[in-house]
Design an enzyme around this catalytic site. Structure first.
Site, PDB file in Angstrom:
ATOM      1  N   SER A 283       0.835  -1.201   0.000  1.00 52.03           N
ATOM      2  CA  SER A 283       0.000   0.000   0.000  1.00 52.03           C
ATOM      3  C   SER A 283       0.872   1.254   0.000  1.00 52.03           C
ATOM      4  O   SER A 283       1.976   1.266   0.533  1.00 52.03           O
ATOM      5  CB  SER A 283      -0.915   0.008   1.216  1.00 52.03           C
ATOM      6  OG  SER A 283      -1.656  -1.182   1.295  1.00 52.03           O
TER       7      SER A 283
HETATM    8  N1  SAH Z   1      -1.035  -3.600   3.444  1.00 54.89           N
HETATM    9  C1  SAH Z   1      -0.607  -4.633   2.525  1.00 54.89           C
HETATM   10  C2  SAH Z   1      -1.548  -4.650   1.338  1.00 54.89           C
HETATM   11  C3  SAH Z   1      -1.325  -5.734   0.393  1.00 54.89           C
HETATM   12  S1  SAH Z   1      -2.473  -5.744  -0.944  1.00 54.89           S
HETATM   13  C4  SAH Z   1       0.797  -4.284   2.079  1.00 54.89           C
HETATM   14  O1  SAH Z   1       1.135  -3.102   2.173  1.00 54.89           O
HETATM   15  O2  SAH Z   1       1.532  -5.143   1.625  1.00 54.89           O
HETATM   16  C5  SAH Z   1      -3.867  -6.532  -0.220  1.00 54.89           C
HETATM   17  C6  SAH Z   1      -3.660  -7.944   0.269  1.00 54.89           C
HETATM   18  O3  SAH Z   1      -4.945  -8.453   0.614  1.00 54.89           O
HETATM   19  C7  SAH Z   1      -3.072  -8.901  -0.768  1.00 54.89           C
HETATM   20  O4  SAH Z   1      -1.941  -9.507  -0.235  1.00 54.89           O
HETATM   21  C8  SAH Z   1      -4.210  -9.915  -0.985  1.00 54.89           C
HETATM   22  O5  SAH Z   1      -3.738 -11.222  -1.232  1.00 54.89           O
HETATM   23  C9  SAH Z   1      -4.962  -9.832   0.331  1.00 54.89           C
HETATM   24  N2  SAH Z   1      -6.359 -10.285   0.281  1.00 54.89           N
HETATM   25  C10 SAH Z   1      -7.308 -10.010  -0.644  1.00 54.89           C
HETATM   26  N3  SAH Z   1      -8.481 -10.595  -0.322  1.00 54.89           N
HETATM   27  C11 SAH Z   1      -8.256 -11.254   0.858  1.00 54.89           C
HETATM   28  C12 SAH Z   1      -9.069 -12.080   1.693  1.00 54.89           C
HETATM   29  N4  SAH Z   1     -10.358 -12.346   1.425  1.00 54.89           N
HETATM   30  N5  SAH Z   1      -8.501 -12.603   2.806  1.00 54.89           N
HETATM   31  C13 SAH Z   1      -7.202 -12.363   3.117  1.00 54.89           C
HETATM   32  N6  SAH Z   1      -6.387 -11.611   2.363  1.00 54.89           N
HETATM   33  C14 SAH Z   1      -6.901 -11.060   1.238  1.00 54.89           C
END
Ligand code: SAH
Length: 222
Positions: free
Chosen positions: A70
């Site tokens: 993010s």
């Molecule tokens: N704050 C994190 C954001 C990663 S992007 C960072 O800065 O790295 C969002 C993440 O949400 C991804 O890794 C994706 O795999 C996860 N995600 C999406 N849907 C999800 C769900 N239903 N349960 C768990 N994780 C999920």
């Protein structure tokens, strides 16, 4: 992990981070604790080496598996929204650990962070980084976060880093009385940050600024 690796040099140095903090303040981030944590958390350690020189730019960057770390502004903003006026967050549920950067920030402000990720290899990498940074009050789980983590609730704060079409109904009863949930809501074309607060059995929803997150997906990936 040695001091230089954590503090960074060149494009990951203290001066580069300082410029990011100034930018976040200009954009309206005002919570001092949050700004201080963005300053002190080594975002470059959450990226592959080839991208680490861009770690303190205020942009989302790829972390593999079609996902992104993010944008610092968004991490700061969501954390600030969750804090409200509080000094500490208590018991926190995060959905979408990704690379673990937001998790690390939350861990310094919370008693405990329970973080769920659906893509196993991302979770494993995050686990190593969080351990290097001594974020010992974090527990990770490989699961579909749409179900929350009922055994560890209720949560004073819930943050989703992926955008569902609507607030997953399973999460609401896991929010503590007086608790706050922040999540992007929407589809690929249009999303907004939404804050849900709970008072007794009453849930209030506030629609905030427009954002752009990866979609909230069901099921898990090994
Ligand atoms: N704050 C994190 C954001 C990663 S992007 C960072 O800065 O790295 C969002 C993440 O949400 C991804 O890794 C994706 O795999 C996860 N995600 C999406 N849907 C999800 C769900 N239903 N349960 C768990 N994780 C999920």
């Amino acid at each position: 992990m040695n001091k230089i690796a954590i503090e960074g040099i060149g494009m990951t140095s203290r001066r580069t981070r300082e410029r990011l903090i100034e930018r976040l303040m200009e954009q309206g981030i005002s919570n001092y604790q949050v700004l201080e944590l963005i300053r002190s958390t080594p975002r470059h350690m959450f990226l592959d080496e080839a991208l680490s020189h861009r770690a303190y730019e205020d942009v989302a960057l790829p972390i593999g598996y079609n996902q992104t770390i993010s944008q610092p502004y968004i991490v700061a903003r969501m954390t600030e929204i969750l804090m409200g006026g509080a000094k500490k967050l208590g018991n926190v549920l995060e959905i979408g650990t990704g690379c673990g950067y937001q998790t690390a920030i939350l861990s310094r402000l919370s008693d405990q962070v329970l973080s769920v990720e659906r893509i196993r290899p991302l979770q494993e990498k995050a686990r190593k980084r969080l351990s290097t940074l001594k974020c010992y009050n974090v527990q990770l789980r490989h699961a579909d976060g749409g179900f929350g983590w009922p055994a560890k609730g209720p949560f004073d704060a819930i943050l989703s880093a992926a955008a569902p079409r609507e607030v997953p109904s399973e999460l609401l009863p896991q929010l503590a009385d007086g608790g706050r949930l922040v999540t992007p809501i929407g589809d690929e074309r249009k999303q907004h940050l939404v804050l849900v607060t709970r008072e007794g059995d009453e849930y209030t929803e506030q629609v905030l600024e427009q954002v752009n997150f990866v979609p909230f997906l069901s099921g898990t990936v090994r």
